[in-house]
Design a protein around this motif. Structure first.
Motif, mmCIF file in Angstrom:
data_model
loop_
_atom_site.group_PDB
_atom_site.id
_atom_site.type_symbol
_atom_site.label_atom_id
_atom_site.label_comp_id
_atom_site.label_asym_id
_atom_site.label_seq_id
_atom_site.Cartn_x
_atom_site.Cartn_y
_atom_site.Cartn_z
ATOM 1 N N GLU A 92 -11.868 -1.485 0.117
ATOM 2 C CA GLU A 92 -11.018 -0.590 -0.718
ATOM 3 C C GLU A 92 -10.920 0.642 -0.059
ATOM 4 N N ARG A 128 -7.302 5.574 3.505
ATOM 5 C CA ARG A 128 -7.909 4.433 4.142
ATOM 6 C C ARG A 128 -7.998 4.385 5.709
ATOM 7 N N GLU A 145 -2.435 6.163 -0.105
ATOM 8 C CA GLU A 145 -3.476 5.199 0.044
ATOM 9 C C GLU A 145 -3.752 4.820 1.553
ATOM 10 N N ALA A 146 -2.780 4.599 2.306
ATOM 11 C CA ALA A 146 -2.672 4.388 3.795
ATOM 12 C C ALA A 146 -3.498 5.667 4.374
ATOM 13 N N GLY A 195 -1.337 0.092 6.714
ATOM 14 C CA GLY A 195 -0.785 -0.940 5.385
ATOM 15 C C GLY A 195 -1.025 -2.190 5.919
ATOM 16 N N MET A 249 0.788 -1.101 0.120
ATOM 17 C CA MET A 249 -0.166 0.022 -0.056
ATOM 18 C C MET A 249 0.981 1.319 0.017
#
Ligand code: FMN
Length: 189
Positions: free
Chosen positions: A162, A9, A5-6, A119, A1
């Motif tokens: 996701e 999310r 993105e981490a 992650g 990841m």
């Protein structure tokens, strides 16, 4: 990841499955904190890894009188990392500069830990609502340390998607327009 993105999310996860976090993953999360930048590279921090259920379930009792329920979820978490800094340094540096870099240092390290945990599929929640002196007694922190914040963590009770760790919807954020100025405060970027 990747990092972004981490960041996207990560959510505050407050309900956890009973699955224990593997020691190797805990070490990876701690490593993400160890590598964090700090003021003058002082690294005046210490992280207490608490996984004894008998201790964790007492943490909510440290909250100010009548507010225990605010952090009752902490008592059921599989793991709590307590971010501490040197108290002596706290007072000394704040007197000199008027701001508290050591608190920033611990916070950066813990932020890196939250992203590393994300992650690895592990949920985290920052907790500031605890009683500092009661927590110090519970964990036998030496006098020179101050507990700055808790990172409560575990595998989320709900499946991750996701979109989010633990499938939790995003909480609202102000827009960039609301929080960013250009050159002078209040001028639009
Ligand atoms: C310094 C700090 C202290 C916090 N303390 C608590 C707390 O005591 N209890 C709690 O449930 N959440 C706590 N939170 C989590 C915030 O409520 C949460 O980050 C915020 O609502 C945004 O939601 P998100 O993390 O899911 O994006 C804290 C967060 C930070 C950064």
């Amino acid at each position: 990841m990747d990092v972004f993105e981490a960041i996207r999310r990560r959510r505050s996860v407050r309900t956890f499955s009973a699955q224990k976090i593997e020691r190797e993953k805990i070490l990876q999360i701690l490593e993400a904190g160890r590598l964090a930048p700090s003021s003058s590279n002082r690294q005046a921090w210490h992280f207490v890894v608490v996984d004894a259920p008998a201790l964790i379930e007492q943490i909510p009792d440290t909250a100010p009188a009548g507010t225990r329920r605010i952090i009752s979820f902490v008592g059921k978490a599989p793991l709590v990392i307590v971010g501490c800094c040197t108290k002596a340094l706290t007072h000394y540096l704040a007197q000199l500069t008027g701001h508290e870099n050591h608190l920033i240092d611990v916070s950066i390290a813990m932020t890196q830990m939250t992203l590393a945990a994300t992650g690895l599929g592990i949920g985290t929640c920052w907790v500031g609502w605890f009683g500092e002196s009661r927590l110090r007694n519970l964990l036998k922190l030496p006098r020179k340390y101050k507990a700055v914040a808790l990172l409560v963590m575990g595998y989320p009770a709900e499946p991750s998607t996701e979109e989010a760790i633990g499938g939790i919807p995003a909480t609202p954020r102000k827009t960039l327009e609301d929080i960013v100025s250009h050159n002078r405060f209040g001028e639009r970027y």
